[in-house]
Write a protein that holds these residues in place. Sequence first.
Motif, PDB file in Angstrom:
ATOM      1  N   ASP A  40     -16.635  21.762  11.375  1.00 11.88           N
ATOM      2  CA  ASP A  40     -16.067  20.504  12.066  1.00 11.88           C
ATOM      3  C   ASP A  40     -15.091  20.639  12.911  1.00 11.88           C
ATOM      4  O   ASP A  40     -14.582  19.646  13.437  1.00 11.88           O
ATOM      5  N   GLN A  67     -15.730  28.890  11.732  1.00 14.69           N
ATOM      6  CA  GLN A  67     -16.185  28.169  10.650  1.00 14.69           C
ATOM      7  C   GLN A  67     -17.922  28.797  10.658  1.00 14.69           C
ATOM      8  O   GLN A  67     -18.336  29.013   9.438  1.00 14.69           O
ATOM      9  N   GLN A  68     -18.461  28.611  11.591  1.00 14.65           N
ATOM     10  CA  GLN A  68     -19.832  29.119  11.467  1.00 14.65           C
ATOM     11  C   GLN A  68     -20.106  30.596  10.956  1.00 14.65           C
ATOM     12  O   GLN A  68     -21.165  30.772  10.241  1.00 14.65           O
ATOM     13  N   ARG A  81     -21.684  26.653   0.616  1.00 14.56           N
ATOM     14  CA  ARG A  81     -20.935  26.393   1.922  1.00 14.56           C
ATOM     15  C   ARG A  81     -19.511  26.313   1.859  1.00 14.56           C
ATOM     16  O   ARG A  81     -18.955  26.676   2.812  1.00 14.56           O
ATOM     17  N   ALA A  82     -18.998  26.043   0.772  1.00 15.82           N
ATOM     18  CA  ALA A  82     -17.559  25.749   0.560  1.00 15.82           C
ATOM     19  C   ALA A  82     -16.786  26.999   0.681  1.00 15.82           C
ATOM     20  O   ALA A  82     -15.580  26.806   0.864  1.00 15.82           O
ATOM     21  N   THR A  86      -9.532  25.192   3.233  1.00 16.28           N
ATOM     22  CA  THR A  86     -10.948  26.068   3.326  1.00 16.28           C
ATOM     23  C   THR A  86     -10.786  26.885   4.408  1.00 16.28           C
ATOM     24  O   THR A  86     -10.985  28.406   4.185  1.00 16.28           O
ATOM     25  N   THR A  87     -10.623  26.697   5.587  1.00 14.66           N
ATOM     26  CA  THR A  87     -10.640  27.373   6.728  1.00 14.66           C
ATOM     27  C   THR A  87      -9.682  28.225   6.771  1.00 14.66           C
ATOM     28  O   THR A  87      -9.574  29.209   7.328  1.00 14.66           O
ATOM     29  N   ILE A 111     -18.756  28.016   6.530  1.00 11.74           N
ATOM     30  CA  ILE A 111     -18.202  26.874   5.925  1.00 11.74           C
ATOM     31  C   ILE A 111     -18.366  25.780   6.958  1.00 11.74           C
ATOM     32  O   ILE A 111     -18.968  25.841   8.184  1.00 11.74           O
ATOM     33  N   THR A 112     -18.200  24.471   6.563  1.00 12.85           N
ATOM     34  CA  THR A 112     -18.249  23.441   7.200  1.00 12.85           C
ATOM     35  C   THR A 112     -17.759  23.641   8.777  1.00 12.85           C
ATOM     36  O   THR A 112     -16.256  23.593   8.920  1.00 12.85           O
TER      37      THR A 112
END
Length: 318
Positions: A147, A139-140, A21-22, A153-154, A144-145
């Motif tokens: 939120d 993100q979806q 996921r990261a 990361t984004t 990745i997370t």
Amino acid sequence: MVVRAMVMAAALVGTLLVGGRAEAFANAFYPTQSSGNRGSDVVALQYLLQQSGHNVTADGVFGSGTDAAVKSFQSAKGLTDDGIVGPNTWAALAVTVRQGSQGSAVKALQAQLNAKRRLSLAVDGNFGGGTHAAVVAFQQHAGITADGVVGATTWKNLLWHYDYPDVGAGMCDRDPDGNGAANWGTGAAVGQLEAAVRSFGTSQGQVPLGDIGFEHGGDIPGHASHEVGLDVDLWPIRTDNAQCSAGRITWQSATYDRAATRDLVKAIRAAASGHTKVIYFNDPTLISEGLTTQYPNHDNHLHVRYCERVHPNSLYDC
């Protein structure tokens, strides 16, 4: 070179995290940008420089003003002030933003979402509900997370994600290999291609675009390359200007327009100063003029290979 080591290390880390996921995009890395680049990633860079107090125009052209601002930023952050925006410089620039944030960093985010996800967000610097929803959706998409918080990361996944050209602006989409809309390329490749087409103009008809690559790169049928978003296929120009409606020709065809194709090649090189690795096309006259390079099976199309100052794949190093 320190920048090269950082880029290659980032790519290796991505490979090790496949499926996690990261880092859902296995090969995601901060795209190296430097003087001569154009496109959506340069726009993001310029907005992020504005966020840090530098007076640069977000015009998508990495010119002398942007180069000076990058070097000043690097020096202030204790980084090598070489004007090359690699992983360390991107990481220092990419501040965390979230709903309620305001400023040029939010403009960088909004411009990136528009380019990379084909959206129409207002680039107003206000991180409101629409921007939040677009971030969560990205993100979806990236795995990745989700939120809505845009941290390292984004930013890395978004900047790495491929861009899609404005095909209607002086280009037509030709799909000789049945790959559908395989027109995704790096922000730099797309920006430089669009600038070349604008410079070439439409008096001799639109420029036929073949394949660039898939949205997230990788193997593409009919090509030995086109996996990293920096290879672009274009068709030669015809004397009847029918390159977007008639069949594809070769440099040996009676309707081949050498003068117009020469102008197109020159426009491509001028729009990507220092970032055109090679243009494969077998017209012997253009080869003798140093404009193109011979390569098997390239009689009927121009294969433009862009490059960066530092890239994990040495074939794409400038």
